[in-house]
Scaffold this active site. Structure first.
Site, PDB file in Angstrom:
ATOM      1  N   ASP A  64     -10.319   2.756   1.928  1.00  0.00           N
ATOM      2  CA  ASP A  64     -10.487   2.263   3.301  1.00  0.00           C
ATOM      3  C   ASP A  64     -11.176   3.309   4.174  1.00  0.00           C
ATOM      4  OD1 ASP A  64      -9.381  -0.279   2.996  1.00  0.00           O
ATOM      5  OD2 ASP A  64      -7.339   0.434   3.370  1.00  0.00           O
ATOM      6  N   LYS A  75       0.807  -1.233   0.000  1.00  0.00           N
ATOM      7  CA  LYS A  75       0.000   0.000   0.000  1.00  0.00           C
ATOM      8  C   LYS A  75       0.838   1.279   0.000  1.00  0.00           C
ATOM      9  CE  LYS A  75      -4.208  -1.900   2.095  1.00  0.00           C
ATOM     10  NZ  LYS A  75      -5.278  -1.661   3.079  1.00  0.00           N
TER      11      LYS A  75
END
Length: 284
Positions: free
Chosen positions: A104, A68
């Site tokens: 997210d 990420k």
């Protein structure tokens, strides 16, 4: 004949629920496209993205651990929220190159939208954990005007995370052990207040130690939110319900973040009226 496709990349990748979720939505909508899992090692990230740039059928990818942060220098543009969080979990080809997003944060907030739409005198969240998921959650909550008590095994790391994500905020960093022991703190009237308790750590996940949280630390009417998805109904959520608190499980965030990514990949919102059926598939 090749079809449009999106995928999820990571190392390891076999555990990802993303193919099930996106495949379920593609089938419901009758979209002639695929969603796959692709095992990509850290050393192969640049080659992977270079190859996908040249693939006209590729609609983008979700990014799981440990990539990420590592993908960021390989992208052409970062969405401001992803830049602030310092993590990308969704990459899509756009005019001008590859763009990185973080779904997210909005995915985490989705089941709290009704609460956040109300006006409050004060909003506070006790967030447990200082890893990558916590970064997205802290950024999301700070953006909604919550004062955050961030708990980690290293309070200095928690303090640094708060200062990085919301330097002007009146937030507090504590040792996660603080919440393990009972407290006799007398909570004042919580009318007009919003209180959250969020487990943003792997504690309580199958194979991990349990999260030690004494319910005396939870204000009356607090909402408990555990992002762990295996098991879905964690010990923390069970204890919270037994104490009379409302709970939100990790599938809410998992499905929510996937929905934001799906819309970017395939150009339309997923059919959320089938969430109950999707949850059954994810837990069977």
């Amino acid at each position: 004949m090749s079809r449009p496709f999106a995928e999820v990349i990571g190392d390891p990748i076999a555990q990802s629920k993303s193919p099930l979720i996106h495949g379920f939505w593609l089938e419901k909508l009758g979209i002639a496209a695929d969603y796959r899992a692709c095992h990509v090692l850290a050393g192969d990230l640049a080659d992977y993205l270079a190859a996908r740039r040249r693939d006209a059928h590729w609609r983008g990818c979700n990014v799981t651990m440990p990539h990420k942060q590592a993908v960021i220098p390989l992208l052409d543009r970062l969405d401001p929220l992803a830049e602030r969080i310092g993590a990308v979990n969704t990459i899509v080809p756009e005019a001008g190159g590859l763009a990185g997003y973080n779904t997210d944060a909005p995915g985490f907030l989705e089941p709290l939208r009704a609460d956040l739409a109300e006006r409050h005198l004060f909003r506070m969240a006790r967030v447990l954990g200082t890893g990558g998921a916590a970064r997205a959650i802290v950024a999301a909550l700070a953006g909604e005007g919550l004062t955050i008590v961030l708990a980690g095994r290293d309070p200095a790391k928690a303090r640094a995370l708060l200062d990085d994500l919301d330097p002007g905020g009146d937030h507090h960093a504590v040792d996660i052990a603080h919440f393990a022991d009972p407290t006799d703190f007398a909570f004042d009237d919580r009318q007009g207040l919003l209180d959250l308790v969020v487990n943003a750590s792997p504690l309580g996940m199958a194979g991990q130690p349990l999260l030690a949280f004494d319910m005396s630390h939870a204000p009356p009417g607090a909402v408990f939110y555990d992002i762990v998805t295996h098991p879905v109904d964690t010990r923390l959520l069970q204890a919270a319900r037994a104490a009379g608190h409302r709970t939100v499980d990790g599938l809410s965030m998992l499905i929510g973040q996937a929905a934001f990514a799906f819309a970017r990949f395939f150009g339309q919102a997923p059919p959320r009226e089938h969430d109950a059926e999707l949850r059954e598939k994810l837990t069977s």
